[in-house]
Scaffold this motif. Structure first.
Motif, short mmCIF file in Angstrom:
data_model
loop_
_atom_site.label_atom_id
_atom_site.label_comp_id
_atom_site.label_asym_id
_atom_site.label_seq_id
_atom_site.Cartn_x
_atom_site.Cartn_y
_atom_site.Cartn_z
N ALA A 45 0.84 -1.21 0.00
CA ALA A 45 0.00 0.00 0.00
C ALA A 45 0.87 1.25 0.00
CB ALA A 45 -0.93 -0.01 1.21
N PHE A 46 1.93 1.25 0.80
CA PHE A 46 2.85 2.39 0.89
C PHE A 46 3.49 2.67 -0.48
CE2 PHE A 46 7.06 4.20 1.92
CZ PHE A 46 6.69 5.25 2.74
N ALA A 47 3.98 1.62 -1.14
CA ALA A 47 4.65 1.79 -2.44
C ALA A 47 3.67 2.23 -3.53
CB ALA A 47 5.35 0.49 -2.84
N LEU A 48 2.49 1.60 -3.56
CA LEU A 48 1.50 1.96 -4.59
C LEU A 48 1.00 3.38 -4.42
CD1 LEU A 48 -0.55 -1.37 -4.78
CD2 LEU A 48 0.91 -0.39 -6.57
N PHE A 49 0.80 3.79 -3.16
CA PHE A 49 0.33 5.15 -2.93
C PHE A 49 1.31 6.17 -3.47
CE2 PHE A 49 0.71 8.92 -0.20
CZ PHE A 49 -0.48 9.55 -0.53
N TRP A 50 2.58 6.03 -3.10
CA TRP A 50 3.56 7.00 -3.56
C TRP A 50 3.76 6.92 -5.07
CZ3 TRP A 50 4.15 11.00 -0.88
CH2 TRP A 50 4.21 10.97 0.52
N GLY A 51 3.59 5.72 -5.64
CA GLY A 51 3.67 5.59 -7.08
C GLY A 51 2.56 6.36 -7.79
N GLN A 52 1.37 6.35 -7.17
CA GLN A 52 0.27 7.12 -7.75
C GLN A 52 0.43 8.62 -7.47
OE1 GLN A 52 -3.71 5.92 -7.36
NE2 GLN A 52 -3.34 3.77 -7.81
N ALA A 53 0.88 8.96 -6.28
CA ALA A 53 1.03 10.38 -5.93
C ALA A 53 2.08 11.05 -6.81
CB ALA A 53 1.41 10.51 -4.46
N LEU A 111 6.31 2.49 10.91
CA LEU A 111 5.11 3.15 11.42
C LEU A 111 5.16 4.66 11.15
CD1 LEU A 111 2.48 3.02 13.16
CD2 LEU A 111 3.94 3.44 15.15
N ILE A 112 6.29 5.29 11.43
CA ILE A 112 6.42 6.73 11.22
C ILE A 112 6.33 7.06 9.74
CG2 ILE A 112 7.94 8.72 11.48
CD1 ILE A 112 6.58 7.68 14.07
N ALA A 113 7.00 6.30 8.91
CA ALA A 113 6.93 6.52 7.46
C ALA A 113 5.50 6.40 6.98
CB ALA A 113 7.84 5.53 6.73
N GLY A 114 4.78 5.40 7.48
CA GLY A 114 3.40 5.19 7.06
C GLY A 114 2.46 6.28 7.55
N LEU A 115 2.68 6.78 8.76
CA LEU A 115 1.80 7.84 9.29
C LEU A 115 1.93 9.13 8.50
CD1 LEU A 115 2.11 7.34 13.16
CD2 LEU A 115 0.14 6.84 11.70
N VAL A 116 3.15 9.46 8.08
CA VAL A 116 3.33 10.66 7.25
C VAL A 116 2.59 10.50 5.93
CG1 VAL A 116 5.01 12.08 6.03
CG2 VAL A 116 5.54 11.24 8.32
N ALA A 117 2.68 9.30 5.34
CA ALA A 117 1.97 9.04 4.08
C ALA A 117 0.46 9.14 4.28
CB ALA A 117 2.34 7.65 3.55
N CYS A 118 -0.05 8.62 5.38
CA CYS A 118 -1.49 8.71 5.68
C CYS A 118 -1.93 10.16 5.81
CB CYS A 118 -1.82 7.95 6.96
SG CYS A 118 -1.71 6.16 6.84
N PHE A 119 -1.13 10.95 6.51
CA PHE A 119 -1.46 12.36 6.72
C PHE A 119 -1.50 13.11 5.38
CE2 PHE A 119 -0.26 16.77 7.91
CZ PHE A 119 -1.34 17.04 8.74
N TYR A 120 -0.53 12.84 4.53
CA TYR A 120 -0.50 13.49 3.22
C TYR A 120 -1.70 13.06 2.37
CZ TYR A 120 0.90 14.47 -1.59
OH TYR A 120 0.92 14.89 -2.89
N ALA A 121 -2.03 11.77 2.41
CA ALA A 121 -3.18 11.27 1.64
C ALA A 121 -4.46 11.96 2.09
CB ALA A 121 -3.31 9.76 1.80
N ALA A 122 -4.61 12.20 3.41
CA ALA A 122 -5.79 12.90 3.92
C ALA A 122 -5.79 14.36 3.47
CB ALA A 122 -5.84 12.79 5.44
N LEU A 123 -4.61 14.99 3.47
CA LEU A 123 -4.52 16.40 3.06
C LEU A 123 -4.97 16.62 1.62
CD1 LEU A 123 -1.16 17.71 4.61
CD2 LEU A 123 -3.49 18.35 5.26
N ILE A 124 -4.64 15.66 0.74
CA ILE A 124 -4.99 15.84 -0.67
C ILE A 124 -6.35 15.23 -1.00
CG2 ILE A 124 -2.58 15.96 -1.40
CD1 ILE A 124 -2.75 13.06 -2.29
N GLY A 125 -7.05 14.72 0.04
CA GLY A 125 -8.40 14.20 -0.17
C GLY A 125 -8.47 12.80 -0.72
N TRP A 126 -7.39 12.06 -0.68
CA TRP A 126 -7.41 10.66 -1.11
C TRP A 126 -7.78 9.80 0.10
CZ3 TRP A 126 -2.85 9.47 -4.99
CH2 TRP A 126 -2.94 10.34 -6.09
N TRP A 127 -9.03 9.87 0.48
CA TRP A 127 -9.48 9.25 1.72
C TRP A 127 -9.42 7.72 1.67
CZ3 TRP A 127 -9.45 12.38 5.58
CH2 TRP A 127 -9.70 13.75 5.36
N GLY A 128 -9.64 7.15 0.51
CA GLY A 128 -9.54 5.69 0.40
C GLY A 128 -8.13 5.22 0.70
#
Length: 219
Positions: free
Chosen positions: A39-47, A153-170
């Motif tokens: 999930a972490f890799a795919l998210f950043w690949g899409q972002a 965990l820390i790397a993932g939390l930053v990614a989650c926060f950024y995903a929420a900021l840009i409205g990628w709630w899924g």
């Protein structure tokens, strides 16, 4: 081959077979961590763009500073002093971790309760760590595993926060769930393990101190 050698050879064969069985069973909890990693890799690949579909608009906020913050935050965890991982007073009994579900989750981690139960049912002498080294080896492994999962965990939390900021709630929700299962609970399990080992470590320390004192008297 003498009787004793045959017995040792048979025990070594059972030990190797038990380890192979445990390794196969450990693939399942490892797969849970891989869900977070994927999930972490795919998210950043899409972002960043390479994996983003044509009908998905780019994020309204540049991805690379947040990706850099994610990696930097994970790297900073590696620089934390050993004292950071020391059990606090409210953790020492282990009851807090159990209340948060660490004991139940421990059954499903690598070399967890379920896996050990399955392996020892077939190979009664199987032990994750050698009998004489169990306390020191288990404590050392728990500290190393806690640090590794805290980095993720820390790397993932930053990614989650950024995903929420840009409205990628899924993505934010999916990564948060994967991060909790793949990293947060393993951290709790390792701290719970160290809380359970603490009385044994203190007992061994007292024995070693008594032995040194006794040796000093005979010198």
């Amino acid at each position: 081959m003498g009787k004793e050698k045959r017995r040792v050879h048979r025990m070594d064969g059972h030990s190797a077979a038990a380890r192979r069985l445990a390794d196969r069973l450990n693939l399942l909890p490892i797969a849970v961590f891989c869900l977070w990693l994927a999930a972490f890799a795919l998210f950043w690949g899409q972002a960043h763009g390479p994996l983003r579909s044509f009908d998905t608009p780019p994020p309204g906020m540049a991805a690379w500073p947040w990706f850099a913050a994610s990696i930097l935050g994970a790297a900073l965890v590696l620089a934390l002093p050993e004292g950071f991982y020391r059990l606090r007073g409210f953790e020492r009994s282990g009851r807090l971790h159990e209340a948060l579900g660490a004991k139940a989750f421990r059954a499903f981690v690598t070399n967890g309760d379920h896996i050990n139960r399955i392996v020892t049912r077939r190979y009664r002498d199987y032990r994750v760590y050698p009998h004489g080294e169990v306390v020191a080896a288990a404590a050392r492994t728990a500290r190393q595993s806690e640090r590794s999962h805290l980095v993720c965990l820390i790397a993932g939390l930053v990614a989650c926060f950024y995903a929420a900021l840009i409205g990628w709630w899924g993505w934010a929700g999916a990564m948060l769930v994967a991060n909790v299962l793949g990293n947060l609970y393993p951290v709790l399990v390792q701290r719970h393990t160290r809380a359970r080992l603490r009385p044994l470590e203190e007992r061994d320390a007292r024995r070693q101190a008594a032995t040194r004192s006794q040796e000093g008297r005979w010198r």
